[in-house]
Design an enzyme around this catalytic site. Structure first.
Site, short mmCIF file in Angstrom:
data_model
loop_
_atom_site.label_atom_id
_atom_site.label_comp_id
_atom_site.label_asym_id
_atom_site.label_seq_id
_atom_site.Cartn_x
_atom_site.Cartn_y
_atom_site.Cartn_z
N LYS A 73 0.80 -1.22 0.00
CA LYS A 73 0.00 0.00 0.00
C LYS A 73 0.84 1.27 0.00
O LYS A 73 0.31 2.37 0.22
CB LYS A 73 -0.90 -0.01 1.24
N SER A 74 2.13 1.15 -0.28
CA SER A 74 3.01 2.32 -0.13
C SER A 74 2.77 3.41 -1.15
O SER A 74 3.20 4.55 -0.96
CB SER A 74 4.48 1.88 -0.20
#
Length: 202
Positions: free
Chosen positions: A78-79
């Protein structure tokens, strides 16, 4: 009597000549049939080669050329939210990597991450100064406007001193700053470690 014998011998010779001619003609006909059969077989093999083998060869060559200049990757994690999401497919180019610009999203490898390919956004390039203070990224002494950042709540480790990006390196950050291990952790990324620059995502 002698004349009759001569006529008889002549008839036999003619019969033999006819028989020989018939045999020769038969051999010719047989050879023609064989030639036609061989020709048909060659044509069939050629058609098979053209319809199947040649397209396969062309496809392999095209795929090899394509893979030299472009690549695909699947987002894991999810970066980079909210720009990129877990499971999305990215399409990237592999050329002109030494000409990456600020704002480009790049795929790279770094010993910090092992063998995994990582995707982040380039925030600073060689010669730029960068500092993170609170929720702000300060680039070349000016606060960077970042509409793509999903959150402004930086973790404590986000506070960094001012650094100058050395030649041959870029400074990268994830768009989801609270959930991204990037240059704040692994340091600047070498241009030589870049795998590609994002072109499109799906």
């Amino acid at each position: 009597m002698a004349l009759e014998k001569l006529k008889f011998v002549s008839k036999i010779k003619k019969a033999q000549d006819i028989s020989i001619e018939q045999k020769v003609e038969k051999i010719k006909n047989d050879n023609n049939e064989i030639d036609e059969h061989v020709t048909d077989a060659k044509i069939k093999r050629l058609r098979y080669f053209n319809s199947l083998v040649i397209p396969v060869i062309i496809s392999v060559i095209a795929a090899s050329i394509f893979s030299c200049f472009f690549g695909f990757n699947v987002i894991s994690g999810k970066s980079m939210q909210n720009t990129l999401h877990d499971g999305q497919v990215t399409f990237y180019k592999k050329f002109n990597l030494n000409k990456v610009e600020k704002g480009d999203i790049v795929i790279f490898k770094n010993t910090y991450y092992g063998d995994s390919e990582i995707i982040k956004r380039v925030i600073a390039v060689a010669g730029d100064t960068i500092e993170i203070d609170g929720t702000e990224v300060i680039l070349n002494d000016e606060v960077l406007k970042e509409s793509y950042v999903s959150k402004k709540n930086f973790k404590e480790e986000s506070f960094t001193g001012k650094i100058t990006v050395p030649e041959g390196y870029v400074y990268v950050l994830g768009d989801n700053r609270d959930n991204s291990a990037d240059s704040r952790v692994c340091g600047v990324v070498a241009i030589d470690d870049l795998v590609g620059v994002l072109v499109k995502h799906y």
